[in-house]
Motif scaffolding. Structure first.
Motif, PDB file in Angstrom:
ATOM      1  N   LYS A 122       1.993  -3.933   3.512  1.00  0.00           N
ATOM      2  CA  LYS A 122       1.024  -3.388   2.683  1.00  0.00           C
ATOM      3  C   LYS A 122      -0.101  -4.334   2.309  1.00  0.00           C
ATOM      4  O   LYS A 122       0.241  -5.427   2.061  1.00  0.00           O
ATOM      5  N   VAL A 123      -1.249  -3.921   2.531  1.00  0.00           N
ATOM      6  CA  VAL A 123      -2.473  -4.740   2.138  1.00  0.00           C
ATOM      7  C   VAL A 123      -3.384  -4.388   1.102  1.00  0.00           C
ATOM      8  O   VAL A 123      -3.371  -3.262   0.756  1.00  0.00           O
ATOM      9  N   VAL A 125      -7.278  -5.303  -0.694  1.00  0.00           N
ATOM     10  CA  VAL A 125      -8.377  -5.999  -0.396  1.00  0.00           C
ATOM     11  C   VAL A 125      -9.361  -6.305  -1.739  1.00  0.00           C
ATOM     12  O   VAL A 125      -9.406  -5.524  -2.567  1.00  0.00           O
ATOM     13  N   ALA A 136     -11.975  -1.948   3.998  1.00  0.00           N
ATOM     14  CA  ALA A 136     -11.049  -0.724   3.444  1.00  0.00           C
ATOM     15  C   ALA A 136     -11.285   0.493   4.190  1.00  0.00           C
ATOM     16  O   ALA A 136     -10.431   1.181   3.939  1.00  0.00           O
ATOM     17  N   VAL A 148      -3.828  -0.366   4.150  1.00  0.00           N
ATOM     18  CA  VAL A 148      -4.469  -0.831   2.757  1.00  0.00           C
ATOM     19  C   VAL A 148      -4.187   0.097   1.518  1.00  0.00           C
ATOM     20  O   VAL A 148      -4.308   1.035   1.841  1.00  0.00           O
ATOM     21  N   GLU A 149      -3.488  -0.668   0.789  1.00  0.00           N
ATOM     22  CA  GLU A 149      -2.856   0.359  -0.211  1.00  0.00           C
ATOM     23  C   GLU A 149      -3.350  -0.097  -1.715  1.00  0.00           C
ATOM     24  O   GLU A 149      -3.347   0.733  -2.778  1.00  0.00           O
ATOM     25  N   LEU A 151      -7.522  -1.654  -3.677  1.00  0.00           N
ATOM     26  CA  LEU A 151      -8.628  -2.238  -3.724  1.00  0.00           C
ATOM     27  C   LEU A 151      -9.128  -2.738  -5.197  1.00  0.00           C
ATOM     28  O   LEU A 151      -8.791  -2.025  -6.196  1.00  0.00           O
TER      29      LEU A 151
END
Length: 262
Positions: A122-123, A125, A136, A148-149, A151
């Motif tokens: 899991k990323v 940003v 994103a 992408v999980e 922001l």
């Protein structure tokens, strides 16, 4: 685009020969055609980067229906010589079959396991400016195991607004959100003055790896992996090669003191 791996990374450019002689930590053992896993080996940093390239090429071949591939065909598609490719794949315990080559499906599985792609990472940003916004919204991450999980930004006009389907959280919530959502990779796309503070918050939230787009050297604990992307440095390197080729074409070259010899 990506500089060398480092615990406390700078913007040094990877030199392939040095990297080929510098082993990483031991990689997971993988089996060949269903056999018992081979013993784990230390794989040079440069070889790890090339494995990712091979995986991209092989995945495209698999999508086109290919079942086997010769080393010469794969090396040409990946832009390396066949001897280097065979050496890289030998780290996986994969040697192919004479006259047949490599089984595409099997090789894809071996590389995915070696690169740790059999589970999702899991990323998050941080910094939803132009670059962060593009990252994103990039649809290629989830399909490759990097959803992408989360922001983050400090702009009040952005906080709470969905970007790529995910509401932007405030910078102050990095630790809480990353911990709750199990974020393992943090992407820093902030101004350089904020990068270290963001990095510290990501680490405190349990993030294990950081991809840093900010032009600054990050100080991190020994167990944290950092990769630095510095587009300006890459352009400067390309500039060097353009200038050198121009000098070669003119029959001149630069010497150490800046003088030009013809």
């Amino acid at each position: 685009m990506v500089a060398r791996r480092g615990r406390r990374n700078g913007s040094a450019v990877a030199r392939e020969l040095d990297a080929d002689n510098a082993p990483t930590a031991e990689m997971p053992a993988v089996g060949v055609n269903g056999s018992e896993p081979v013993r784990p080996k230390s794989i040079p940093e440069a070889a790890v980067a090339r494995l990712a390239v091979y995986l991209r090429v092989l995945s495209a071949m698999a999508e086109q229906g290919a079942t086997t591939v010769a080393s010469e065909e794969l090396s040409a598609a990946a832009g390396v010589n066949s001897a280097k490719l065979r050496k890289d794949l030998s780290y996986l315990g994969s040697y192919g079959t004479r006259g047949v080559g490599y089984e595409v499906r099997v090789l894809v599985g071996q590389i995915e396991r070696t690169l740790g792609l059999t589970r999702q990472h899991k990323v998050a940003v941080v910094g939803i400016g132009n670059l962060g916004h593009a990252l994103a919204n990039y649809g290629g991450f989830p399909g490759r195991g990097f959803p992408v999980e989360a922001l983050f930004d400090v702009d009040a006009d952005l906080v709470g607004v969905p970007v790529g389907g995910i509401p932007v959280s405030h910078l102050d919530d990095i630790r809480k959100v990353c911990s709750e959502r199990g974020i393992s990779i943090g992407v820093i796309a902030t101004p350089p003055t904020a990068a270290q503070s963001v990095c510290d918050r990501l680490v405190s939230g349990g993030v294990q790896c950081i991809l840093n787009f900010a032009p600054v050297v990050l100080q991190v604990p020994e167990h944290i992996e950092v990769r630095k992307v510095d587009l300006a440095v890459e352009l400067q390197i390309l500039s060097f090669h353009v200038a050198r080729r121009a000098d070669d074409a003119n029959g001149s070259h630069s010497v150490g003191n800046g003088m030009v010899v013809r």
